[in-house]
Write an enzyme that holds these catalytic residues in place. Structure first.
Site, PDB file in Angstrom:
ATOM      1  N   GLU A  61      -1.990   7.808  -5.134  1.00  0.00           N
ATOM      2  CA  GLU A  61      -2.788   7.613  -6.451  1.00  0.00           C
ATOM      3  C   GLU A  61      -3.836   8.351  -6.892  1.00  0.00           C
ATOM      4  O   GLU A  61      -4.467   8.188  -6.020  1.00  0.00           O
ATOM      5  CB  GLU A  61      -2.842   5.990  -6.042  1.00  0.00           C
ATOM      6  CG  GLU A  61      -1.356   5.015  -6.446  1.00  0.00           C
ATOM      7  CD  GLU A  61      -1.768   3.719  -6.508  1.00  0.00           C
ATOM      8  OE1 GLU A  61      -2.312   3.147  -6.716  1.00  0.00           O
ATOM      9  OE2 GLU A  61      -0.823   2.633  -5.766  1.00  0.00           O
ATOM     10  N   ARG A  84       1.218  -1.197   0.472  1.00  0.00           N
ATOM     11  CA  ARG A  84      -0.180   0.081   0.160  1.00  0.00           C
ATOM     12  C   ARG A  84       0.740   1.121   0.263  1.00  0.00           C
ATOM     13  O   ARG A  84       1.280   1.178   1.138  1.00  0.00           O
ATOM     14  CB  ARG A  84      -1.295   0.528   1.250  1.00  0.00           C
ATOM     15  CG  ARG A  84      -1.853  -0.946   1.160  1.00  0.00           C
ATOM     16  CD  ARG A  84      -3.103  -0.893   0.169  1.00  0.00           C
ATOM     17  NE  ARG A  84      -4.358  -2.385   0.174  1.00  0.00           N
ATOM     18  CZ  ARG A  84      -4.019  -3.168   0.208  1.00  0.00           C
ATOM     19  NH1 ARG A  84      -2.721  -3.343  -0.566  1.00  0.00           N
ATOM     20  NH2 ARG A  84      -4.912  -4.278  -0.283  1.00  0.00           N
ATOM     21  N   HIS A  95       1.209   0.205 -10.354  1.00  0.00           N
ATOM     22  CA  HIS A  95       0.617  -0.068  -9.588  1.00  0.00           C
ATOM     23  C   HIS A  95      -0.592  -1.850 -10.890  1.00  0.00           C
ATOM     24  O   HIS A  95      -2.117  -2.234 -10.855  1.00  0.00           O
ATOM     25  CB  HIS A  95      -1.352   0.336  -9.085  1.00  0.00           C
ATOM     26  CG  HIS A  95      -1.911  -0.509  -8.082  1.00  0.00           C
ATOM     27  ND1 HIS A  95      -2.405   0.456  -6.430  1.00  0.00           N
ATOM     28  CD2 HIS A  95      -2.358  -1.373  -7.395  1.00  0.00           C
ATOM     29  CE1 HIS A  95      -2.849  -0.650  -6.163  1.00  0.00           C
ATOM     30  NE2 HIS A  95      -2.590  -1.485  -6.591  1.00  0.00           N
TER      31      HIS A  95
END
Length: 414
Positions: free
Chosen positions: A320, A291, A338
């Site tokens: 993000e 994360r 990602h």
């Protein structure tokens, strides 16, 4: 009134209406829903992230369930709208659900699904790839070649770090962290130091090597060795070691490569900050495929500037889809968008599990007993079990019945 959004419709006459906020990989997930009399509506808007208003438009006046993405904000507004439309379930196409206010889902009686059990090896492979790319400066070298700058071999050209025999540090030795550790140990014969609140017994046994195929074969043939360490020694290799650290700081100080695999909560927010970066080796490699907010990204940028031999491999970011100012300019950073779960098998599996979570609640199926053992749901040659693969708020909804083999399999709708 919410602005209409573009959709693609499968099985228009289906009894149950299921909405997917994004096209998802593969077609099996669509077939599983349409075979059970679901009308499937897939949003085809050319937006990376849908707004709450967009999703409200998709839900409309009647909707039995929604398959959504971790980039969407699912809270009071959307769950109340889904309940008014007669909905029973929302499933993230993700293992995480930090984008979901589970309390709001509980308030409106909406089951929240996720997709664990299918991402482990794929995510670990990406973390291993980032480790190797950062250690051998592969991205820098690739850009150098493409720019036409290579005019011959030089002794100091893109000298990086050797992984073999070094120490890999893992913070969070759960399923993904342990899979990553095994890859680095087996692939590069790295020593292990890990930190976790719980002892990773299986990982420790792996390093010791009592169940390794190579050891078993050698032991059967020679009868001379009693551990993986001795097996390596007998073949001219240094034995690998493992250590469970008493603190995270011990991992940061001792490891040459550190990979982060914690959950994200209040205790792990900015787990890696200015002070902890400072105690790491000057030529260490830091990898994060967990994360984004577990790293103080602004502090990381400053550390990269001041320590050009320190390198990072990042798949996730604090804000993000944005990176903190300066990170994109750092040659000692490998950054990817990602993609930890982005293997064909995994993404199609995630779509299948998310669809089956929603279908299961619509059909009134019980909850699968182990969301990390989901192979039977992913076998394309058989009908999946009549169960919801993973519902994170099952206990809050008093929906704790687990699947057993006596429950009949679903049959195609007539």
């Amino acid at each position: 009134m919410a602005k209409p959004v573009s959709i693609e419709v499968w099985n228009p006459s289906g009894k149950y209406r299921v909405v997917s906020t994004k096209p998802m990989p593969g077609t099996r997930w669509i077939r599983l829903l349409t075979d059970q009399d679901c009308r499937v509506e897939i949003c085809t808007e050319k937006k990376t992230i849908l707004s709450v208003e967009d999703i409200l438009s998709l839900i409309g006046n009647r909707c039995d369930g929604v398959i959504g993405q971790l980039t969407e904000d699912w809270g009071e507004v959307l769950f109340s709208a889904l309940r008014r439309a007669g909905g029973k379930a929302f499933s993230n196409m993700a293992v995480g659900y930090n984008n979901v206010v589970v309390g709001a889902a509980n308030k409106y009686g909406i089951a929240v699904g996720n997709t664990p059990g299918v991402l482990t090896e794929t995510t670990a492979e990406l973390a291993a790839s980032l480790s190797l790319a950062a250690s051998r400066r592969i991205v820098e070298a690739d850009q150098f070649m493409r720019a036409g700058l290579y005019d011959g071999w030089l002794p100091h050209l893109f000298v990086g770090n050797l992984l073999k025999g070094q120490t890999v540090g893992v913070i969070g030795a759960g399923r993904i962290g342990s899979a990553y550790a095994r890859m680095m140990i087996e692939g590069f014969k790295m020593n292990l130091i890990y930190y976790d609140l719980y002892q990773a017994t299986r990982l420790e046994k792996f390093v010791t090597g009592m169940s390794l195929l190579a050891f078993s074969i050698y032991n059967c043939i020679s009868g001379l060795v009693s551990s993986y360490g001795e097996f390596l020694k007998a073949n001219g290799e240094q034995p690998v070691t493992w250590k469970r650290a008493s603190s995270m700081e011990d991992v940061l100080r001792e490891a040459d490569v550190i990979s982060l695999h914690p959950v994200l909560d209040k205790t792990t927010y900015h787990l890696i900050n200015k002070e902890r970066l400072a105690i790491m080796k000057k030529e260490a490699i830091l990898v994060n495929a967990s994360r984004g907010p577990v790293i103080d990204e602004a502090a990381l940028v400053e550390h990269l500037k001041q320590n050009p031999m320190f390198r990072v491999g990042l798949d996730v970011f604090e804000d993000e889809p944005f990176m903190k100012p300066g990170l994109a300019d750092m040659k000692n950073a490998v950054v990817v968008p990602h993609i930890a779960s982005a293997s064909k098998w995994t993404r199609e599996g995630m779509a299948t599990l998310a669809a089956l979570n929603v279908l299961g609640k619509i059909k009134g199926y019980p909850i699968w007993s182990d969301p990390n053992r989901i192979e039977s749901f992913l076998d394309e040659n058989s009908v999946p079990p009549a169960a919801c693969p993973s519902i994170v708020n099952a206990k809050e909804l008093d929906d704790c019945i687990t699947y057993c083999s006596c429950i009949p399999q679903p049959q195609p709708a007539e």
